[in-house]
Scaffold this motif. Structure first.
Motif, PDB file in Angstrom:
ATOM      1  N   GLN A  95       0.806  -1.222   0.000  1.00 13.26           N
ATOM      2  CA  GLN A  95       0.000   0.000   0.000  1.00 13.26           C
ATOM      3  C   GLN A  95       0.841   1.275   0.000  1.00 13.26           C
ATOM      4  O   GLN A  95       0.333   2.351  -0.334  1.00 13.26           O
ATOM      5  CB  GLN A  95      -0.948   0.011   1.207  1.00 13.26           C
ATOM      6  N   LEU A  97       3.873   1.591  -1.675  1.00  6.84           N
ATOM      7  CA  LEU A  97       4.879   1.548  -2.739  1.00  6.84           C
ATOM      8  C   LEU A  97       5.042   2.883  -3.455  1.00  6.84           C
ATOM      9  O   LEU A  97       6.160   3.314  -3.751  1.00  6.84           O
ATOM     10  CB  LEU A  97       4.517   0.467  -3.768  1.00  6.84           C
ATOM     11  N   ASP A  98       3.933   3.540  -3.762  1.00  5.08           N
ATOM     12  CA  ASP A  98       4.016   4.759  -4.567  1.00  5.08           C
ATOM     13  C   ASP A  98       4.653   5.924  -3.825  1.00  5.08           C
ATOM     14  O   ASP A  98       5.013   6.932  -4.436  1.00  5.08           O
ATOM     15  CB  ASP A  98       2.631   5.157  -5.078  1.00  5.08           C
ATOM     16  N   GLU A  99       4.831   5.790  -2.506  1.00  5.37           N
ATOM     17  CA  GLU A  99       5.395   6.890  -1.720  1.00  5.37           C
ATOM     18  C   GLU A  99       6.906   6.791  -1.533  1.00  5.37           C
ATOM     19  O   GLU A  99       7.533   7.736  -1.049  1.00  5.37           O
ATOM     20  CB  GLU A  99       4.710   6.943  -0.352  1.00  5.37           C
ATOM     21  N   VAL A 121       0.822  -6.500  -7.634  1.00  2.25           N
ATOM     22  CA  VAL A 121       1.002  -5.074  -7.917  1.00  2.25           C
ATOM     23  C   VAL A 121       0.609  -4.842  -9.374  1.00  2.25           C
ATOM     24  O   VAL A 121       1.097  -5.532 -10.274  1.00  2.25           O
ATOM     25  CB  VAL A 121       2.458  -4.634  -7.681  1.00  2.25           C
ATOM     26  N   THR A 123      -0.471  -1.252 -10.760  1.00  2.00           N
ATOM     27  CA  THR A 123      -0.367   0.079 -11.357  1.00  2.00           C
ATOM     28  C   THR A 123       1.032   0.330 -11.908  1.00  2.00           C
ATOM     29  O   THR A 123       2.040  -0.101 -11.335  1.00  2.00           O
ATOM     30  CB  THR A 123      -0.705   1.177 -10.337  1.00  2.00           C
ATOM     31  N   GLU A 124       1.097   1.035 -13.012  1.00  2.00           N
ATOM     32  CA  GLU A 124       2.365   1.321 -13.666  1.00  2.00           C
ATOM     33  C   GLU A 124       3.304   2.096 -12.754  1.00  2.00           C
ATOM     34  O   GLU A 124       4.517   1.865 -12.731  1.00  2.00           O
ATOM     35  CB  GLU A 124       2.115   2.106 -14.954  1.00  2.00           C
ATOM     36  N   GLU A 125       2.752   3.026 -11.985  1.00  2.00           N
ATOM     37  CA  GLU A 125       3.567   3.845 -11.087  1.00  2.00           C
ATOM     38  C   GLU A 125       4.275   2.981 -10.050  1.00  2.00           C
ATOM     39  O   GLU A 125       5.456   3.184  -9.748  1.00  2.00           O
ATOM     40  CB  GLU A 125       2.689   4.889 -10.393  1.00  2.00           C
ATOM     41  N   ASN A 126       3.563   2.015  -9.499  1.00  2.00           N
ATOM     42  CA  ASN A 126       4.166   1.136  -8.498  1.00  2.00           C
ATOM     43  C   ASN A 126       5.133   0.137  -9.122  1.00  2.00           C
ATOM     44  O   ASN A 126       6.196  -0.155  -8.564  1.00  2.00           O
ATOM     45  CB  ASN A 126       3.078   0.393  -7.731  1.00  2.00           C
ATOM     46  N   LYS A 128       6.971   0.525 -11.657  1.00  2.00           N
ATOM     47  CA  LYS A 128       8.192   1.206 -12.086  1.00  2.00           C
ATOM     48  C   LYS A 128       9.228   1.279 -10.969  1.00  2.00           C
ATOM     49  O   LYS A 128      10.435   1.280 -11.224  1.00  2.00           O
ATOM     50  CB  LYS A 128       7.842   2.608 -12.580  1.00  2.00           C
ATOM     51  N   LYS A 129       8.771   1.315  -9.723  1.00  2.00           N
ATOM     52  CA  LYS A 129       9.686   1.438  -8.584  1.00  2.00           C
ATOM     53  C   LYS A 129      10.160   0.094  -8.042  1.00  2.00           C
ATOM     54  O   LYS A 129      11.048   0.049  -7.189  1.00  2.00           O
ATOM     55  CB  LYS A 129       9.005   2.223  -7.458  1.00  2.00           C
ATOM     56  N   ASP A 245      11.675  10.945 -13.120  1.00  2.00           N
ATOM     57  CA  ASP A 245      10.669  11.158 -12.071  1.00  2.00           C
ATOM     58  C   ASP A 245      11.012  12.385 -11.241  1.00  2.00           C
ATOM     59  O   ASP A 245      12.164  12.696 -11.045  1.00  2.00           O
ATOM     60  CB  ASP A 245      10.598   9.930 -11.162  1.00  2.00           C
TER      61      ASP A 245
END
Length: 245
Positions: A95, A97-99, A121, A123-126, A128-129, A245
């Motif tokens: 939950q 990951l995006d931060e 997982v 979403t692309e944003e998550n 990517k990391k 980013d």
């Protein structure tokens, strides 16, 4: 708190570890070395937090939370590790990951999920990391591991198979032949044999996204990081992916 104590597993590898939190990890995953009372940082009350100075870090990449979870006391973890120019985070909490401001390793089947479920997982944003996802593997959760490999290979995310070692939890009788009581880094565990490890890795021999944590597991190998290279390879690959980013 004493001075910084180096993790013997990562010594000489180009990776140095830190734990910003001052308490035992509340996730309490079964058979986590950090929960066993035998980790290199015992007694935890005396040796946590365990944070290297910038001089001690030098050229190395910092692994944040070699014991514990970077999603616990998240804002403190981010604040206290901001000073490290090269770092990645370990967590089992998707939950957040995006931060994260840097690459992340996500354990997808932690704790009670080990043999039953895994985090997906999407979403692309998550994605990517994600440096890679870590799958906790034993010789009786193969169907789940297959699903993890299928899901994340399709997402083009590396999967690192981390082979469980057991100290407290009994191994089911049917699978005891796959384990041998041996020293693993510093302490004795019931850990997978090289022969069984090899059989499992052969299942994914033609999947470029699948790797073993440690070059060779079992009594004929070693899990020391200096012989592995997964983290450094995927750290820099993820940094390339995160450019802009």
């Amino acid at each position: 708190m004493t001075g910084y104590i180096e993790n013997p597993k990562t010594r000489g590898s180009g990776i140095i570890c830190c734990i910003p939190q001052a308490e035992r990890c509340p996730m309490e995953c079964e058979e986590c070395f950090f929960q066993s009372g035998r980790s290199y940082l015992e007694p935890l009350g005396k040796n946590l937090p365990n944070m290297p100075t910038l001089e001690e870090v030098g050229h190395r990449v910092v692994r944040v939370n070699d014991g514990g979870d970077s999603g616990i006391r998240f804002h403190q973890v981010i604040r206290d590790t901001k000073k490290y120019p090269l770092k990645f985070y370990n967590t089992s909490i998707p939950q957040v990951l995006d931060e994260f401001p840097a690459p992340v390793v996500l354990t997808v089947n932690p704790g009670e999920r080990t043999d039953k479920h895994f985090y997906r997982v999407e979403t692309e944003e998550n994605l990517k990391k994600l440096m890679f996802v870590r799958a906790r593997v034993n010789t009786w959760n193969g169907p789940l591991v297959d699903k993890i490999v299928e899901w994340y290979s399709a997402k083009k995310i590396p999967i690192v198979l981390t082979f469980m070692a057991y100290y407290k939890q009994p191994i089911p009788e049917l699978y005891q032949r796959n384990y041998i009581y041996r020293i693993r880094t510093s302490n004795p565990y019931w850990a997978i044999t090289t022969e069984t490890w090899d059989l499992i890795m052969r299942l994914y021999a033609h999947n470029k996204w699948v790797h073993s944590c440690g070059k060779i597991e079992g009594e004929e190998g070693t899990t020391l990081c200096r012989f592995c290279g997964n983290c450094l390879r995927e750290f820099y690959a993820t940094m390339e992916r995160m450019k802009g980013d």
